[in-house]
Design a protein around this motif. Structure first.
Motif, PDB file in Angstrom:
ATOM      1  N   ASN A  29       0.836  -1.207   0.000  1.00 33.50           N
ATOM      2  CA  ASN A  29       0.000   0.000   0.000  1.00 33.50           C
ATOM      3  C   ASN A  29       0.867   1.251   0.000  1.00 33.50           C
ATOM      4  OD1 ASN A  29      -2.340  -1.590   0.173  1.00 33.50           O
ATOM      5  ND2 ASN A  29      -2.225  -1.637   2.409  1.00 33.50           N
ATOM      6  N   SER A  30       0.504   2.215  -0.816  1.00 31.60           N
ATOM      7  CA  SER A  30       1.243   3.472  -0.885  1.00 31.60           C
ATOM      8  C   SER A  30       0.808   4.398   0.248  1.00 31.60           C
ATOM      9  CB  SER A  30       0.997   4.154  -2.237  1.00 31.60           C
ATOM     10  OG  SER A  30       1.551   5.465  -2.237  1.00 31.60           O
ATOM     11  N   PRO A  31       1.727   4.817   1.133  1.00 31.59           N
ATOM     12  CA  PRO A  31       1.371   5.731   2.222  1.00 31.59           C
ATOM     13  C   PRO A  31       0.803   7.054   1.730  1.00 31.59           C
ATOM     14  CG  PRO A  31       3.499   4.714   2.657  1.00 31.59           C
ATOM     15  CD  PRO A  31       3.126   4.355   1.253  1.00 31.59           C
ATOM     16  N   ILE A  32       1.289   7.530   0.574  1.00 35.08           N
ATOM     17  CA  ILE A  32       0.809   8.806   0.045  1.00 35.08           C
ATOM     18  C   ILE A  32      -0.652   8.705  -0.371  1.00 35.08           C
ATOM     19  CG2 ILE A  32       1.100  10.520  -1.773  1.00 35.08           C
ATOM     20  CD1 ILE A  32       3.304  10.574   0.270  1.00 35.08           C
ATOM     21  N   ILE A  33      -0.995   7.627  -1.069  1.00 36.10           N
ATOM     22  CA  ILE A  33      -2.385   7.436  -1.491  1.00 36.10           C
ATOM     23  C   ILE A  33      -3.287   7.238  -0.280  1.00 36.10           C
ATOM     24  CG2 ILE A  33      -3.957   5.919  -2.766  1.00 36.10           C
ATOM     25  CD1 ILE A  33      -1.708   5.370  -4.735  1.00 36.10           C
ATOM     26  N   LEU A  34      -2.818   6.433   0.679  1.00 35.86           N
ATOM     27  CA  LEU A  34      -3.593   6.211   1.897  1.00 35.86           C
ATOM     28  C   LEU A  34      -3.808   7.521   2.653  1.00 35.86           C
ATOM     29  CD1 LEU A  34      -2.018   2.901   3.265  1.00 35.86           C
ATOM     30  CD2 LEU A  34      -4.311   3.189   2.305  1.00 35.86           C
ATOM     31  N   THR A  35      -2.781   8.363   2.677  1.00 35.71           N
ATOM     32  CA  THR A  35      -2.893   9.649   3.369  1.00 35.71           C
ATOM     33  C   THR A  35      -3.922  10.541   2.694  1.00 35.71           C
ATOM     34  OG1 THR A  35      -0.585   9.533   4.077  1.00 35.71           O
ATOM     35  CG2 THR A  35      -1.626  11.700   4.105  1.00 35.71           C
ATOM     36  N   PHE A  36      -3.911  10.566   1.371  1.00 36.89           N
ATOM     37  CA  PHE A  36      -4.879  11.378   0.640  1.00 36.89           C
ATOM     38  C   PHE A  36      -6.309  10.898   0.907  1.00 36.89           C
ATOM     39  CE2 PHE A  36      -7.476  12.177  -3.163  1.00 36.89           C
ATOM     40  CZ  PHE A  36      -7.404  13.556  -3.193  1.00 36.89           C
ATOM     41  N   VAL A  37      -6.498   9.574   0.879  1.00 35.14           N
ATOM     42  CA  VAL A  37      -7.830   9.018   1.150  1.00 35.14           C
ATOM     43  C   VAL A  37      -8.248   9.347   2.582  1.00 35.14           C
ATOM     44  CG1 VAL A  37      -9.158   6.893   1.362  1.00 35.14           C
ATOM     45  CG2 VAL A  37      -7.563   7.168  -0.539  1.00 35.14           C
ATOM     46  N   ALA A  38      -7.305   9.197   3.527  1.00 30.09           N
ATOM     47  CA  ALA A  38      -7.614   9.486   4.931  1.00 30.09           C
ATOM     48  C   ALA A  38      -7.966  10.955   5.121  1.00 30.09           C
ATOM     49  CB  ALA A  38      -6.431   9.106   5.816  1.00 30.09           C
ATOM     50  N   CYS A  39      -7.209  11.841   4.480  1.00 27.28           N
ATOM     51  CA  CYS A  39      -7.492  13.279   4.586  1.00 27.28           C
ATOM     52  C   CYS A  39      -8.860  13.613   4.002  1.00 27.28           C
ATOM     53  CB  CYS A  39      -6.408  14.085   3.871  1.00 27.28           C
ATOM     54  SG  CYS A  39      -4.825  14.116   4.740  1.00 27.28           S
ATOM     55  N   THR A  40      -9.232  12.931   2.922  1.00 26.93           N
ATOM     56  CA  THR A  40     -10.546  13.150   2.315  1.00 26.93           C
ATOM     57  C   THR A  40     -11.664  12.740   3.269  1.00 26.93           C
ATOM     58  OG1 THR A  40      -9.608  12.740   0.110  1.00 26.93           O
ATOM     59  CG2 THR A  40     -12.000  12.631   0.327  1.00 26.93           C
ATOM     60  N   ILE A  41     -11.499  11.571   3.892  1.00 27.12           N
ATOM     61  CA  ILE A  41     -12.521  11.086   4.827  1.00 27.12           C
ATOM     62  C   ILE A  41     -12.591  11.977   6.057  1.00 27.12           C
ATOM     63  CG2 ILE A  41     -13.229   9.152   6.283  1.00 27.12           C
ATOM     64  CD1 ILE A  41     -11.854   7.289   4.280  1.00 27.12           C
ATOM     65  N   ILE A  42     -11.423  12.373   6.587  1.00 22.96           N
ATOM     66  CA  ILE A  42     -11.388  13.248   7.765  1.00 22.96           C
ATOM     67  C   ILE A  42     -12.042  14.591   7.454  1.00 22.96           C
ATOM     68  CG2 ILE A  42      -9.837  14.566   9.273  1.00 22.96           C
ATOM     69  CD1 ILE A  42      -7.921  12.169   9.153  1.00 22.96           C
ATOM     70  N   SER A  43     -11.783  15.105   6.254  1.00 21.31           N
ATOM     71  CA  SER A  43     -12.402  16.374   5.853  1.00 21.31           C
ATOM     72  C   SER A  43     -13.911  16.240   5.762  1.00 21.31           C
ATOM     73  CB  SER A  43     -11.834  16.831   4.506  1.00 21.31           C
ATOM     74  OG  SER A  43     -10.436  17.061   4.598  1.00 21.31           O
ATOM     75  N   CYS A  44     -14.391  15.116   5.225  1.00 18.48           N
ATOM     76  CA  CYS A  44     -15.836  14.894   5.123  1.00 18.48           C
ATOM     77  C   CYS A  44     -16.473  14.819   6.511  1.00 18.48           C
ATOM     78  CB  CYS A  44     -16.116  13.606   4.354  1.00 18.48           C
ATOM     79  SG  CYS A  44     -15.753  13.696   2.583  1.00 18.48           S
ATOM     80  N   ILE A  45     -15.801  14.119   7.432  1.00 19.13           N
ATOM     81  CA  ILE A  45     -16.329  13.999   8.791  1.00 19.13           C
ATOM     82  C   ILE A  45     -16.341  15.357   9.486  1.00 19.13           C
ATOM     83  CG2 ILE A  45     -15.904  13.023  11.084  1.00 19.13           C
ATOM     84  CD1 ILE A  45     -14.739  10.555   9.666  1.00 19.13           C
ATOM     85  N   SER A  46     -15.206  16.069   9.393  1.00 21.46           N
ATOM     86  CA  SER A  46     -15.050  17.330  10.120  1.00 21.46           C
ATOM     87  C   SER A  46     -15.911  18.450   9.547  1.00 21.46           C
ATOM     88  CB  SER A  46     -13.581  17.750  10.114  1.00 21.46           C
ATOM     89  OG  SER A  46     -12.768  16.763  10.720  1.00 21.46           O
ATOM     90  N   LEU A  47     -16.178  18.396   8.241  1.00 21.90           N
ATOM     91  CA  LEU A  47     -16.946  19.471   7.611  1.00 21.90           C
ATOM     92  C   LEU A  47     -18.416  19.107   7.441  1.00 21.90           C
ATOM     93  CD1 LEU A  47     -14.351  20.585   4.898  1.00 21.90           C
ATOM     94  CD2 LEU A  47     -14.954  21.794   6.990  1.00 21.90           C
ATOM     95  N   PHE A  48     -18.689  17.982   6.791  1.00 26.72           N
ATOM     96  CA  PHE A  48     -20.068  17.633   6.460  1.00 26.72           C
ATOM     97  C   PHE A  48     -20.827  17.012   7.639  1.00 26.72           C
ATOM     98  CE2 PHE A  48     -18.037  17.120   2.120  1.00 26.72           C
ATOM     99  CZ  PHE A  48     -18.379  18.396   1.723  1.00 26.72           C
ATOM    100  N   TYR A  49     -20.144  16.181   8.426  1.00 26.27           N
ATOM    101  CA  TYR A  49     -20.829  15.544   9.551  1.00 26.27           C
ATOM    102  C   TYR A  49     -21.112  16.548  10.671  1.00 26.27           C
ATOM    103  CZ  TYR A  49     -21.713  12.518  13.564  1.00 26.27           C
ATOM    104  OH  TYR A  49     -22.269  11.943  14.683  1.00 26.27           O
ATOM    105  N   ILE A  50     -20.125  17.392  10.970  1.00 30.80           N
ATOM    106  CA  ILE A  50     -20.297  18.346  12.073  1.00 30.80           C
ATOM    107  C   ILE A  50     -21.189  19.513  11.655  1.00 30.80           C
ATOM    108  CG2 ILE A  50     -19.099  19.973  13.588  1.00 30.80           C
ATOM    109  CD1 ILE A  50     -16.693  18.127  13.532  1.00 30.80           C
ATOM    110  N   ASN A  51     -20.873  20.117  10.503  1.00 30.81           N
ATOM    111  CA  ASN A  51     -21.586  21.331  10.075  1.00 30.81           C
ATOM    112  C   ASN A  51     -22.670  21.078   9.037  1.00 30.81           C
ATOM    113  OD1 ASN A  51     -19.846  23.271  11.589  1.00 30.81           O
ATOM    114  ND2 ASN A  51     -18.267  22.441  10.247  1.00 30.81           N
ATOM    115  N   LYS A  52     -22.881  19.815   8.672  1.00 26.84           N
ATOM    116  CA  LYS A  52     -23.859  19.413   7.657  1.00 26.84           C
ATOM    117  C   LYS A  52     -23.458  19.927   6.268  1.00 26.84           C
ATOM    118  CE  LYS A  52     -27.710  19.105  10.922  1.00 26.84           C
ATOM    119  NZ  LYS A  52     -29.101  19.508  11.231  1.00 26.84           N
ATOM    120  N   THR A  53     -24.130  19.412   5.267  1.00 21.39           N
ATOM    121  CA  THR A  53     -23.794  19.759   3.883  1.00 21.39           C
ATOM    122  C   THR A  53     -24.485  21.049   3.482  1.00 21.39           C
ATOM    123  OG1 THR A  53     -23.586  17.411   3.322  1.00 21.39           O
ATOM    124  CG2 THR A  53     -23.794  18.967   1.501  1.00 21.39           C
ATOM    125  N   ASN A  54     -23.699  22.068   3.199  1.00 18.36           N
ATOM    126  CA  ASN A  54     -24.224  23.345   2.722  1.00 18.36           C
ATOM    127  C   ASN A  54     -23.155  24.010   1.865  1.00 18.36           C
ATOM    128  OD1 ASN A  54     -22.432  24.783   4.640  1.00 18.36           O
ATOM    129  ND2 ASN A  54     -23.858  24.002   6.195  1.00 18.36           N
TER     130      ASN A  54
END
Length: 258
Positions: free
Chosen positions: A49-74
């Motif tokens: 597994n490529s750490p760079i690709i995994l990091t990008f995927v993880a950052c995407t998921i973390i961003s979705c949780i921190s932005l869309f889950y907490i503040n909802k989609t707007n």
């Protein structure tokens, strides 16, 4: 362990009392993000597994949780998410290049005694691991600036719907300038707070200033701070331009329909 549970309980109470339902989501997001990080680290142990690709995927998921889950989609969270992702891609390319040139990956001589009983032939690319660590250290600050600028620019636009794109973009930059200094200093003092014992150890071992600056541990952490600062600086014009484009584009579509 009881102290940790007590502190978590106090934090939960405060977040619920102050933030209400959003506070509950914010508290739960801590555990969700921890789970994402744990799974990412587990997957990084596989050499395939490529750490760079995994990091990008993880950052995407973390961003979705921190932005869309907490503040909802707007509109604010969508523009903040786009700005964050653009900045992360640029930083991934830049930090990967920097870590290769600086050769700060791996362990410093200060860790020799602790790791001497372990095998270092684990088949993992420490250059990419080093880049992943830096990116993970910056994602929080980048999202913070992105949502702050998005919220402020949306408020400016709704208060003054006839504002031009150039003035709206300039307003975003002005807001970002005020955030830039405080966030950069936050990262700087977070480093010294976390590595205060290391600095005391340097003093006890009579390290000179040159030896401290050239030590791998110190250099790696300072590189993290500088790269995080670069990420914060980059997100300001990126978020300002994305929000200005989105808001003016929305206004133009509304005018055409009316």
């Amino acid at each position: 362990m009881n102290v940790i549970v007590l502190l978590a309980f106090i934090l939960c109470l405060l977040m619920v009392a102050i933030g209400g339902k959003q506070g509950v989501r914010s508290f739960l997001s801590l555990f969700l993000n921890f789970g994402v990080l744990f799974v990412t680290i587990f997957l990084m142990t596989n050499p395939k597994n490529s750490p760079i690709i995994l990091t990008f995927v993880a950052c995407t998921i973390i961003s979705c949780i921190s932005l869309f889950y907490i503040n909802k989609t707007n509109s604010k969270t969508i523009t903040a998410f786009i700005s964050t992702m653009v900045t992360i891609v640029v930083l991934l390319l830049f930090i990967t290049f920097v870590t290769k040139k600086l050769m700060i990956q791996g362990f410093g001589e200060e860790s020799t005694e602790e790791i001497s009983i372990f095998s270092l032939y684990i088949g993992v690319d420490f250059v990419q691991i080093g880049a992943s660590v830096i990116i993970m250290s910056t994602i929080g600050a980048i999202m913070d600036v992105a949502i702050s600028i998005a919220t402020s620019m949306h408020e400016i636009f709704y208060r003054n719907p006839s504002i031009s794109r150039k003035k709206l973009f300039t307003s975003g930059l002005n807001i970002g300038r005020d955030i830039l200094g405080t966030d950069t200093n936050t990262l700087f003092f977070a480093f010294f707070g976390g590595y205060l014992s290391l600095l005391i150890w340097f003093k006890d071992l009579s390290y000179s200033i040159g030896e401290i600056v050239n030590s791998k541990v110190f250099s790696a952490e300072m590189t993290t701070i500088f790269c995080a600062g670069i990420g914060i600086a980059l997100i300001i014009p990126i978020a300002s331009s994305v929000n200005a484009y989105y808001l003016i584009r929305t206004r133009e579509k509304t005018e055409k329909l009316s």
